[in-house]
Design a protein around this motif. Structure first.
Motif, PDB file in Angstrom:
ATOM      1  N   ASN A  68      27.045  46.844  44.549  1.00 28.52           N
ATOM      2  CA  ASN A  68      28.232  46.396  45.272  1.00 28.52           C
ATOM      3  C   ASN A  68      29.127  47.608  45.567  1.00 28.52           C
ATOM      4  O   ASN A  68      29.594  48.267  44.643  1.00 28.52           O
ATOM      5  CB  ASN A  68      28.989  45.367  44.432  1.00 28.52           C
ATOM      6  CG  ASN A  68      30.168  44.775  45.169  1.00 28.52           C
ATOM      7  OD1 ASN A  68      30.620  45.326  46.170  1.00 28.52           O
ATOM      8  ND2 ASN A  68      30.667  43.662  44.685  1.00 28.52           N
ATOM      9  N   PRO A  69      29.361  47.892  46.858  1.00 25.57           N
ATOM     10  CA  PRO A  69      30.092  49.119  47.217  1.00 25.57           C
ATOM     11  C   PRO A  69      31.522  49.178  46.697  1.00 25.57           C
ATOM     12  O   PRO A  69      32.088  50.267  46.632  1.00 25.57           O
ATOM     13  CB  PRO A  69      30.070  49.115  48.752  1.00 25.57           C
ATOM     14  CG  PRO A  69      29.743  47.729  49.149  1.00 25.57           C
ATOM     15  CD  PRO A  69      28.904  47.167  48.042  1.00 25.57           C
ATOM     16  N   VAL A  70      32.116  48.047  46.337  1.00 23.84           N
ATOM     17  CA  VAL A  70      33.502  48.121  45.891  1.00 23.84           C
ATOM     18  C   VAL A  70      33.651  48.033  44.364  1.00 23.84           C
ATOM     19  O   VAL A  70      34.758  47.938  43.861  1.00 23.84           O
ATOM     20  CB  VAL A  70      34.408  47.063  46.577  1.00 23.84           C
ATOM     21  CG1 VAL A  70      34.368  47.206  48.080  1.00 23.84           C
ATOM     22  CG2 VAL A  70      34.028  45.659  46.165  1.00 23.84           C
ATOM     23  N   LEU A  71      32.536  48.073  43.640  1.00 24.24           N
ATOM     24  CA  LEU A  71      32.623  48.071  42.179  1.00 24.24           C
ATOM     25  C   LEU A  71      32.067  49.390  41.640  1.00 24.24           C
ATOM     26  O   LEU A  71      31.067  49.894  42.155  1.00 24.24           O
ATOM     27  CB  LEU A  71      31.813  46.912  41.589  1.00 24.24           C
ATOM     28  CG  LEU A  71      32.270  45.482  41.882  1.00 24.24           C
ATOM     29  CD1 LEU A  71      31.368  44.491  41.164  1.00 24.24           C
ATOM     30  CD2 LEU A  71      33.710  45.273  41.456  1.00 24.24           C
TER      31      LEU A  71
END
Lengths: 304, 328, 320
Positions: C103-106
């Protein structure tokens, strides 16, 4: 994709077809309706009469026939809506297309312009413009085009940019085709479905904004349009007097027309975006058998 | 320099430029129109105002006999010192003071309606995408698309007619009950909420469909991505996948969309205020149009534009906080 | 003992042009500690088969038939909750693109926390972080990268992290779906070497999916070849080290078999894989096959035992 193929696919798409029938009915109403009803501005009856056999939709606060006003109002509203939708897309395609195709400094400048117009709130700007210009359909049209183009320029710019990086366009550039030919023969045909949905979106927006402006009294209030109908309803204190029939028919027509156009756009999106079509297909075929947790459904024997 | 700060400053620069364009448009529009702007602008003043006041007003809008660039500078000078002229319909009150009271009410009403609608719409959209083919997914989008097709102000008329005039459940106009005094006291606050309920509900109903559909479509795209499959493969609970992996990521493009749709939705909100005689910017706008109060109209255009630009910058900050990729 | 047994698995895709049979009657078995390689061109159904067997492939894919048995448990009859627990505790997967898998935002750490919490909720935050750091060290990554976002790391690092994540709950089966395709050869070698070391230490089985046959010959114990959604040959790796028997397998070795003494070297198999929308009748490989006879275009060859553990689906070769 050419226009004929797109139209054929739209006829087989359920949503697009339903939308086109709805839209077609309103076009028919705008084209031949005004000849079938009585004079919409003539004071024919007692003011503020509820719907009856004589006046199907009742009478206005001035004693005019609401049914006639609703039918006749469709013509100007639809005409300006479609004309504005068309001009907005053309303007958007020219500005967005030039920015996307040429790139570089031109793109930097035009993108900045597009973005500035995008963040500018439309209605107050429209009000200021329309207030300074002489009232009338031409004013409304130009105000709508001036405030509506930016969104479509943005969308079409992005599409032109991605298309001009495709192999077939690069190949045409290498073989020395003229820019004009590349744009008209290679790029435009591939933007057809996007421009169609842009046109429909712009028309929806134009009808809404137009009705809003005329409701504020910025149109020519002696014309019969859906917007001025609502202006007069409010001016004649329809709410206070309880004469709901003076604004309900017009509002329903606006909503049904807008809904029809939205349905066409749902359909065009499904045609242009095969992923969406696949999605709606399996949702229909699997019905409740698809699992919320996203695991692979097990259906012995498969589905047809 | 920190990259986040650099990004925010770059955006601020863009919004300043957009504000300058709006200010310049405000200056240009009267001059591009047929007829003498000064004549048109002060037509209603004739006989009511002293020549001294007229001269002061001319100065404010740069409508002097100087060359154009000098007129522009005069206009800017007055503008930056907060002088937006005098309202014709509220003579002799300055435009800036009239707008200031209207702005608070507008921000309260439109702001809360927008935020409620966005949160509700995106949640419904996320759930609809999550349960593909469920009730939410099959019935709500067309229903809300139909509701969204009604003009905001028409919806407001209908709602006011039914719940205000017909059933008498809600007040018919104004922002707070007569007899209460604006301030931090419960009769006023409760009254203000009661007055805002119906107009806010109208705006929520009319704009809900747009947010829901946008969120649903982004969610569907994201649900097909590898990191969702991978999160599910790791045995994460459905709830966790939905909230932390799907909805959170789908929210980001929609927040950007929220910023861009702000100006558009605000237009609808202004018209709704008119129907409810709510003393916000919209109500001032129609007052200005009816009285051909050009100074007020132009002042409104400027302040509304500035408010939208400010809100957009706020949206940029929120995006920055939520999406590490912009912090690169 | 059999760890995973896949029997006559059929996977369909629902497309606007009709139902597409991506996997048709595929069967294979993996024993504990074994490495089964599945090889085939892109679109041959190798990833689809593995992901459907794990049941992580959502619609428009669906399982239209067959059985999947993991240690006596019927995977196709598991409830959502049973499936969730089975995932990662017993079987985990390393997907093709590590960038898209995270997940790019985690940050990396949150991926570990989410994974471990989902299965061992009783572990304290400190224990989980300690375990995450240990797992990263296992794949030679400095634990300080736990605080990094996926886009801040190189492709090789991301792939190592995904492998560490896959081993977080000590699974018995690890599915590796073209784990090194996006990486350069040097990094590929290092990563595979490390995975094989870990496999020796921890004793899990591997289902390795790739289009690179020569890579599999180095470490697989069993090997299956897929063509257009069907298994054409499966058997011990020795059979393949000798060049395989099926004409398609042999084609994968970049040479055509000798015919009537004439020698002709080919860079690759002529023609292209069939469209899965309407696959050719009979043996799906027959339009490209140098040995094709009339029968091949009419009758579909079944997978038949031709030697100990060695199965083949070819009319011509099983006659010889």
């Amino acid at each position: 994709m050419n226009a004929g193929l797109l139209f054929k696919q739209m006829l087989t798409n359920r949503k697009a077809l339903a939308g086109m029938i709805l839209f077609g009915l309103f076009v028919l109403m705008a084209l031949i309706g005004p000849w079938m009803v009585q004079d919409p501005i003539e004071f024919t009856s007692i003011p503020n009469q509820p719907p009856s056999l004589d006046n199907w939709f009742g009478t206005t606060g001035q004693g005019q026939d609401v049914f006639a006003q609703t039918v006749v109002g469709s013509r100007a509203t639809l005409a300006i809506g479609c004309a504005s939708g068309f001009l907005v897309v053309i303007l958007g395609a020219v500005i967005g297309g030039i920015a996307g195709y040429l790139g570089g400094r031109t793109d930097d400048f035009l993108s900045l312009l597009i973005n500035i117009f995008l963040v500018m709130p439309g209605l107050p700007l429209m009000v200021v413009l329309a207030a300074w210009l002489p009232p009338g359909p031409l004013t409304i049209l130009s105000v709508l085009v001036l405030t509506g183009w930016a969104w479509h320029a943005r969308v079409l710019r992005a599409q032109t940019m991605s298309l001009s990086q495709r192999d077939f366009v690069l190949a045409a550039k290498v073989t020395g085709e003229s820019s004009l030919r590349i744009v008209t023969a290679e790029i435009l045909p591939n933007m057809l479905s996007l421009m169609t949905s842009s046109f429909i979106g712009a028309t929806i927006y134009s009808i809404g904004a137009q009705v809003g402006l005329e409701f504020l009294g910025l149109g020519d209030i002696s014309n019969v349009t859906w917007g001025t109908n609502l202006y007069w309803a409010s001016n004649d204190s329809a709410l206070l007097l309880g004469s709901w029939w003076t604004f309900v028919p017009t509002g329903l027509c606006i909503a049904l027309l807008g809904f029809g156009l939205t349905l066409i756009n749902f359909g065009v999106d499904e045609i242009a975006n095969p992923r969406l079509a696949t999605e709606s297909l399996w949702v229909r075929k699997l019905k409740g058998r698809a699992t919320v947790d996203g695991s692979t459904p097990v259906i012995e024997g498969g589905v047809r | 320099m920190n990259r986040s700060v650099e990004y925010l400053l770059r955006r601020l620069g863009f919004y300043s430029l957009a504000a300058m364009v709006a200010i310049t448009l405000n200056f240009m529009i009267p001059r591009m129109m047929p007829g003498d702007p000064a004549q048109i602008m002060f037509a209603r003043f004739k006989g009511e105002m002293s020549p001294a006041v007229i001269t002061a007003m001319r100065e404010t809008f740069g409508l002097t006999n100087d060359p154009m660039w000098q007129q522009y500078l005069t206009y800017l000078k007055h503008l930056f010192s907060g002088d937006l002229g005098i309202s014709i319909s509220n003579f002799p009150k300055p435009v800036i003071s009239i707008i200031a009271t209207g702005l608070t009410w507008s921000i309260f009403l439109a702001g809360s309606a927008l935020i409620i609608s966005f949160i509700l719409g995106t949640s419904l959209g996320a759930l609809a995408a999550w349960r593909r083919g469920g009730i939410l997914d099959s019935i709500m989008p067309p229903l809300l698309a139909l509701l969204g097709a009604f003009p905001y102000f028409w919806m407001a008329m209908l709602v006011l007619f039914v719940f205000g005039f017909g059933l008498g459940w809600f007040p018919l106009w104004h922002a707070y009950p007569d007899g209460t005094s604006p301030g931090f006291n419960s009769p006023f606050i409760l009254g203000a909420l009661y007055h805002a309920a119906l107009p806010a509900a109208t705006m929520v109903i009319a704009s809900l469909g747009g947010w829901m559909l946008a969120m649903r479509n982004t969610m569907i795209g994201i649900l097909g991505s590898d990191y969702i499959t991978y999160a599910r493969a790791r045995g994460l609970t459905s709830r966790r996948v939905l909230i932390r992996y799907a909805a959170r990521n789908a929210l980001l493009p929609n927040i950007t969309g929220f910023g861009m749709a702000l100006g558009f939705v605000l237009g609808g909100a202004l018209l709704t205020e008119i129907i409810f005689s709510y003393p916000g910017q919209g109500y001032l706008l129609i007052q200005a149009v009816r009285a051909q109060d050009y100074p007020l109209m132009q002042g409104l255009f400027l302040t509304i534009t500035l408010a939208v630009l400010g809100a957009n910058w706020f949206v940029d900050i929120v995006t920055l906080l939520l999406d590490p990729r912009t912090r690169r | 003992m059999n760890l995973l047994r896949v029997e006559n698995l059929k996977v369909d895709y629902l497309t606007p042009d009709g139902v597409l049979q991506a996997v048709d009657n595929v069967s294979f078995e993996i024993k504990q500690g074994e490495i089964l390689g599945l090889v085939g061109e892109s679109g041959s159904g190798k990833s689809t088969a593995a992901m459907a067997a794990m049941r992580i492939l959502g619609p428009p894919a669906l399982i239209a038939g067959g059985r999947v048995i993991f240690k006596e448990r019927d995977v196709l009859k598991m409830t959502a909750e049973e499936l969730r627990r089975w995932h990662w505790q017993d079987v985990s997967i390393v997907m093709q693109s590590a960038l898209n898998a995270l997940n790019p935002v985690l940050v990396i750490q949150e991926h570990f926390v989410d994974t471990i919490n989902a299965h061992c909720p009783e572990q304290s935050n400190g224990e989980v972080l300690e375990r995450a750091a240990k797992l990263l060290k296992m794949v030679d990554i400095d634990p300080r990268y736990l605080k990094s976002y996926p886009h801040e790391l190189s492709g090789g690092m991301r792939q190592r992290i995904v492998i560490a994540l896959a081993l977080a709950l000590y699974p018995q089966l690890l599915i590796m779906d073209e784990p090194t395709t996006a990486l350069d050869v040097v990094v590929e070698r290092e990563i595979i070497k490390r995975v094989l070391q870990l496999q020796k230490e921890m004793g899990f089985a591997i289902l390795f999916i790739t289009h690179d046959l020569s890579l599999l010959l180095e470490f697989a114990t069993q090997l299956g070849v897929l063509y257009a959604g069907r298994l054409v040959e499966i058997g011990p790796v020795e059979v393949f080290r000798r060049g395989g028997v099926h004409p398609y397998t042999q084609g994968l070795f970049q040479a055509v078999p000798q015919l009537h003494g004439a020698r002709e070297a080919f860079k690759s198999i002529p023609g292209s894989p069939p469209s899965m929308k309407n696959p050719p009748p009979g043996c799906r490989f027959h339009p490209r096959c140098p040995l094709a006879e009339e029968r091949c275009s009419k009758e579909q060859p079944e997978l038949k035992q031709i030697a100990q553990e060695h199965q083949l689906a070819c009319h011509v070769r099983s006659r010889d």
